[in-house]
Design an enzyme around this catalytic site. Structure first.
Site, PDB file in Angstrom:
ATOM      1  N   LYS A  61      43.497  -9.254  15.347  1.00  0.00           N
ATOM      2  CA  LYS A  61      43.665  -8.154  16.311  1.00  0.00           C
ATOM      3  C   LYS A  61      44.205  -8.531  16.995  1.00  0.00           C
ATOM      4  CE  LYS A  61      38.612  -7.251  14.172  1.00  0.00           C
ATOM      5  NZ  LYS A  61      37.646  -7.156  13.877  1.00  0.00           N
ATOM      6  N   GLN A 105      32.839  -9.504  17.837  1.00  0.00           N
ATOM      7  CA  GLN A 105      33.015 -10.280  16.147  1.00  0.00           C
ATOM      8  C   GLN A 105      31.639 -10.094  15.583  1.00  0.00           C
ATOM      9  OE1 GLN A 105      35.740  -9.613  14.844  1.00  0.00           O
ATOM     10  NE2 GLN A 105      35.475 -10.497  13.122  1.00  0.00           N
ATOM     11  N   ASP A 128      33.767  -0.036  18.280  1.00  0.00           N
ATOM     12  CA  ASP A 128      33.554  -0.302  17.160  1.00  0.00           C
ATOM     13  C   ASP A 128      33.182   1.083  16.391  1.00  0.00           C
ATOM     14  OD1 ASP A 128      34.558  -2.642  15.029  1.00  0.00           O
ATOM     15  OD2 ASP A 128      33.053  -3.601  16.842  1.00  0.00           O
TER      16      ASP A 128
HETATM   17  N1  LIG Z   1      32.823  -5.818  15.399  1.00  0.00           N
HETATM   18  C1  LIG Z   1      33.609  -5.963  14.309  1.00  0.00           C
HETATM   19  N2  LIG Z   1      34.387  -5.485  13.762  1.00  0.00           N
HETATM   20  C2  LIG Z   1      35.073  -5.250  13.105  1.00  0.00           C
HETATM   21  O1  LIG Z   1      36.329  -4.100  12.569  1.00  0.00           O
HETATM   22  C3  LIG Z   1      35.084  -6.385  11.900  1.00  0.00           C
HETATM   23  C4  LIG Z   1      34.095  -7.019  12.512  1.00  0.00           C
HETATM   24  N3  LIG Z   1      32.980  -7.649  13.614  1.00  0.00           N
HETATM   25  N4  LIG Z   1      33.305  -7.898  11.640  1.00  0.00           N
HETATM   26  C5  LIG Z   1      34.218  -8.326  10.228  1.00  0.00           C
HETATM   27  C6  LIG Z   1      34.349  -7.406   9.579  1.00  0.00           C
HETATM   28  C7  LIG Z   1      36.108  -7.038   8.402  1.00  0.00           C
HETATM   29  N5  LIG Z   1      37.021  -6.624   9.390  1.00  0.00           N
HETATM   30  C8  LIG Z   1      38.694  -7.374   8.963  1.00  0.00           C
HETATM   31  C9  LIG Z   1      39.784  -5.912   9.643  1.00  0.00           C
HETATM   32  C10 LIG Z   1      40.845  -6.162   8.289  1.00  0.00           C
HETATM   33  C11 LIG Z   1      40.973  -7.019   7.619  1.00  0.00           C
HETATM   34  C12 LIG Z   1      42.272  -7.156   6.540  1.00  0.00           C
HETATM   35  O2  LIG Z   1      43.036  -6.662   7.866  1.00  0.00           O
HETATM   36  N6  LIG Z   1      42.355  -7.478   5.910  1.00  0.00           N
HETATM   37  C13 LIG Z   1      43.755  -7.424   5.245  1.00  0.00           C
HETATM   38  C14 LIG Z   1      44.390  -9.485   4.574  1.00  0.00           C
HETATM   39  C15 LIG Z   1      44.314  -9.944   5.298  1.00  0.00           C
HETATM   40  C16 LIG Z   1      44.065 -11.720   4.720  1.00  0.00           C
HETATM   41  O3  LIG Z   1      44.986 -11.684   3.942  1.00  0.00           O
HETATM   42  O4  LIG Z   1      42.974 -12.354   5.208  1.00  0.00           O
HETATM   43  C17 LIG Z   1      43.887  -6.648   3.820  1.00  0.00           C
HETATM   44  O5  LIG Z   1      42.402  -5.914   3.251  1.00  0.00           O
HETATM   45  O6  LIG Z   1      44.858  -6.118   3.596  1.00  0.00           O
HETATM   46  C18 LIG Z   1      39.687  -6.893   6.711  1.00  0.00           C
HETATM   47  C19 LIG Z   1      38.137  -7.561   6.906  1.00  0.00           C
HETATM   48  C20 LIG Z   1      36.279  -6.071  10.582  1.00  0.00           C
HETATM   49  N7  LIG Z   1      36.048  -6.660  10.677  1.00  0.00           N
END
Ligand SMILES: Nc1nc(=O)c2c([nH]1)NC[C@@H]1CN(c3ccc(C(=O)N[C@@H](CCC(=O)O)C(=O)O)cc3)C=[N+]21
Length: 292
Positions: A61, A105, A128
């Protein structure tokens, strides 16, 4: 026609590419706003505890912010931080004119009540989109700040160019952060919405009639490829790590690709869009704060 073809493959709904295009636009707008108003949009990210996966997300982020011309303020608190201390920090950030967005988070440690925390964030800084005010705005067709993952899924659906009016949509999973706001997003555009969850009977029968599937159950491979209606759009919100370290979703991707018209990959689908919408929300909040 499709029924005569057994090797058809779905088009890939490429979240990584769409995210890159949108982030470029966000950066242009953020730069213009910064020169007009004398400060960059600012996002405060709070992380409590030392879960390694959470730290990776938070790092992504921060990188996303820097590249998009958004200032990021990070607050890394130890796992034993009290709820009161966290609430104090949120009050400070609510009152800080350099901070346009606040993200705590998730998950937070067990001794902290996440509901209390999320409701303490100024709804105008709730990038969020989790605050009941913002959920309520979406529910009553006057969206303000929208939850990032469902908002990102809507952008992916728009990419297909398909008219969503009256479409049979099945959302698998009814969480506060994905399933429920996703249902509200799809209702807003005139789709017909079914939400299935842990008590639903016969998941397969719901999937079989769906023209659009949003998989957000958090169960690896829950949705079998052979259940999917030919030509359906499949958006996979799930993210799971296999034993070999690779990532996969809630849908059996290979098999599903044989039936679906469009499908999001994992990784490279919904994930990059979630962070993109966080950046977009931060710029939106900034504009409201400066009165642009
Ligand atoms: N307050 C809060 N807001 C959130 O938005 C929030 C949170 N807490 N807690 C955790 C989850 C999870 N999350 C992700 C965001 C991006 C990828 C992402 O970009 N993933 C990549 C892969 C990343 C990798 O290689 O591990 C993809 O899907 O291509 C994953 C998971 C946001 N979250």
């Amino acid at each position: 026609m499709r029924s005569h073809m057994n090797s058809s493959t779905a088009k890939i709904l490429d979240g990584k590419a769409l995210a890159a295009r949108m982030r470029e636009e966000i950066r242009l707008e953020a730069d213009q706003l910064a020169s007009k108003h004398g400060r960059k949009p600012g996002l405060a990210v709070i992380i409590v505890g030392n879960d390694p996966a959470s730290h990776v997300y938070v790092k992504n982020k921060k990188i996303g912010c820097e590249k998009a011309g958004i200032h990021s303020f990070s607050h890394e608190l130890s796992a034993d931080t009290s709820q009161q201390h966290l609430l104090g920090l949120i009050t400070e950030l609510n009152n800080d004119p350099k901070v346009d967005g606040i993200l705590v988070q998730l998950p937070v440690p067990d001794h902290i009540n996440s509901e209390v925390i999320l409701e303490a964030i100024d709804p105008g800084k709730d990038v969020d989109g989790f605050h009941p005010y913002n959920v309520g705005r979406l529910a009553s067709r006057k969206p303000a700040l929208r939850s990032c993952t469902p908002y990102g899924c809507m952008k992916l659906l728009e990419e297909t160019g398909i008219d969503l009016h009256g479409k049979e949509c099945v959302i698998v999973g009814a969480s506060n952060i994905v399933g429920r706001p996703m249902a509200l997003e799809l209702l807003l555009v005139g789709a017909t919405v079914t939400v299935t969850h842990r008590f639903s009977k016969n998941l397969r029968s719901h999937i079989e009639r769906a023209e659009i599937i949003i998989a957000a159950a958090g169960k690896q491979g829950l949705i079998q490829g052979e259940w999917i209606k030919p030509g359906a759009i499949v958006v996979d919100v799930g993210i799971h790590r296999r034993e070999d370290g690779s990532l996969t979703g809630d849908v059996e991707f290979e098999e599903a690709s044989k039936n679906a018209g469009w499908i999001t990959p994992v990784p490279g689908g919904v994930g990059p869009m979630t962070i993109t919408m966080l950046l977009a929300n931060t710029v939106q909040a900034f504009k409201t704060h400066v009165g642009d």
